[in-house]
Design an enzyme around this catalytic site. Structure first.
Site, PDB file in Angstrom:
ATOM      1  N   HIS A   6      34.492  51.039  42.455  1.00 50.67           N
ATOM      2  CA  HIS A   6      35.005  51.609  41.201  1.00 50.67           C
ATOM      3  C   HIS A   6      33.892  52.114  40.277  1.00 50.67           C
ATOM      4  CE1 HIS A   6      34.933  47.187  39.682  1.00 50.67           C
ATOM      5  NE2 HIS A   6      33.827  47.784  39.306  1.00 50.67           N
ATOM      6  N   HIS A  53      35.353  44.711  32.617  1.00 53.07           N
ATOM      7  CA  HIS A  53      33.907  44.674  32.346  1.00 53.07           C
ATOM      8  C   HIS A  53      33.596  44.498  30.864  1.00 53.07           C
ATOM      9  CE1 HIS A  53      34.293  46.678  36.238  1.00 53.07           C
ATOM     10  NE2 HIS A  53      33.027  46.457  36.466  1.00 53.07           N
ATOM     11  N   HIS A 187      25.943  45.570  45.092  1.00 54.54           N
ATOM     12  CA  HIS A 187      25.212  46.329  44.071  1.00 54.54           C
ATOM     13  C   HIS A 187      24.693  45.407  42.979  1.00 54.54           C
ATOM     14  CE1 HIS A 187      29.342  46.367  42.401  1.00 54.54           C
ATOM     15  NE2 HIS A 187      28.929  46.878  41.251  1.00 54.54           N
ATOM     16  N   GLU A 234      31.833  41.352  42.838  1.00 54.52           N
ATOM     17  CA  GLU A 234      33.155  42.002  42.790  1.00 54.52           C
ATOM     18  C   GLU A 234      33.859  41.946  44.147  1.00 54.52           C
ATOM     19  OE1 GLU A 234      32.155  45.182  39.206  1.00 54.52           O
ATOM     20  OE2 GLU A 234      32.172  45.886  41.261  1.00 54.52           O
TER      21      GLU A 234
HETATM   22  C1  DHB Z   1      28.322  50.813  38.728  1.00 57.97           C
HETATM   23  C2  DHB Z   1      29.067  49.957  39.533  1.00 57.97           C
HETATM   24  C3  DHB Z   1      30.057  49.148  38.970  1.00 57.97           C
HETATM   25  O1  DHB Z   1      30.818  48.266  39.691  1.00 57.97           O
HETATM   26  C4  DHB Z   1      30.341  49.212  37.631  1.00 57.97           C
HETATM   27  O2  DHB Z   1      31.341  48.468  37.140  1.00 57.97           O
HETATM   28  C5  DHB Z   1      29.583  50.056  36.798  1.00 57.97           C
HETATM   29  C6  DHB Z   1      28.583  50.854  37.359  1.00 57.97           C
HETATM   30  C7  DHB Z   1      27.272  51.706  39.299  1.00 57.97           C
HETATM   31  O3  DHB Z   1      26.878  51.554  40.476  1.00 57.97           O
HETATM   32  O4  DHB Z   1      26.806  52.611  38.581  1.00 57.97           O
HETATM   33 FE    FE Z   2      32.096  47.052  38.390  1.00 58.39          FE
END
Ligand code: DHB
Ligand code: FE
Length: 274
Positions: A6, A53, A187, A234
């Site tokens: 997302h 978030h 990530h 996540e």
């Molecule tokens: C990114 C990934 C995320 O899950 C999020 O909530 C905000 C930014 C990203 O990789 O930029």
């Molecule tokens: Fe996120």
């Protein structure tokens, strides 16, 4: 069940029509099979496992699990991404049915008759239904805390999903329900490891999620942060949604592409095994 990343920048790519650009094409092309499947499956309602978030919940008031039971949900995100999204229609009847089952199964959830939804909810829905201003389905949001520690365990998230599965199995009527998980995969957005991505761990998760999600529930939150990155936790959404699918599953489609923004972007389409 569909699971997908997302990243907010996806909203910007949609808003500016960048789907065919070299950077974005491998990600957006991964949705063609999902669109074909949705065209046949024609769900009426989507139960969305996502993580807020800091939009609807902030550090002063952060439920571990929250279920929306509102007539509609408005996106009021950071302001970048898709402009002027209409409200997403709710399905309060199904929400309360799920809430009844969760509480019967001893989950002490928050119930939200007003709830704003952020990019983790809006972007995946626009990826699934890109045409037109409104999506053709009702929605039930289930938010899982990944913002403020302690987070719920992977084991608890799978159990939450299993309880939702029970709720759906006893839901009267013939509404067709799609499960949607949003977030991940690996990530990390900040700190010394910003940009961290773990392809082998993602592959392991993508395999395990099909029919052995219990292989993922032994990881502690700390281990998940180590293996998937601070925001890679996540993955919990994917585990919860897989619990809600129940039983054995068939993998109909998968796409995995590194990177989109700072994220290993993945899309997974599972159906109950025939
Ligand atoms: C990114 C990934 C995320 O899950 C999020 O909530 C905000 C930014 C990203 O990789 O930029
Ligand atoms: Fe996120």
């Amino acid at each position: 069940m569909v699971a997908t990343s997302h990243v907010p920048a996806i909203g910007g790519a949609i808003a500016h029509g960048r789907q065919q650009e070299t950077y974005w094409k491998p990600f957006f092309d991964g949705f063609q099979a999902v669109h074909r499947w949705l065209g046949q499956a024609k769900p009426d309602v989507v139960v969305v496992f996502y993580n807020d978030h800091g939009l609807n919940f902030f550090l002063d008031n952060l439920p571990t699990f929250a279920v929306g039971a509102a007539p509609e949900y408005r996106n009021e995100d950071e302001g970048w991404g898709i402009p002027s999204l209409g409200a997403f229609p709710g399905d309060a009847h199904l929400s309360w049915h799920i809430i009844d089952q969760l509480v019967a199964d001893e989950f002490d959830i928050a119930t939200c008759q007003q709830m704003k939804v952020d990019h983790a909810f809006s972007i995946p829905l626009k990826l699934l239904w890109p045409d037109g201003p409104a999506i053709p389905v009702r929605t039930v949001p289930i938010a899982i805390n990944t913002v403020q520690h302690p987070l719920p365990s992977a084991k608890r998230c799978l159990a939450l999903g299993t309880s939702v599965h029970r709720a759906l199995a006893s839901y009267p009527g013939d509404s067709k329900v799609l499960l949607l998980a949003t977030g991940g995969l690996s990530h990390q957005l900040d700190g010394e490891r910003a940009g961290f991505i773990n392809r082998p761990f993602d592959q392991k998760c993508l395999d395990a999620l099909v029919n052995h999600p219990e292989e993922l529930i032994g990881y502690s939150t700390r281990q998940l942060v180590e293996l998937a990155g601070t925001q890679g936790v996540e993955l919990l959404m994917w585990i919860a949604a897989r619990g809600a699918l129940g039983g054995t599953a068939a993998r109909l489609h998968m796409n995995y592409h590194i990177p989109i923004s700072n994220t290993a972007a993945a899309t997974l389409l599972l159906a109950p095994a025939a």
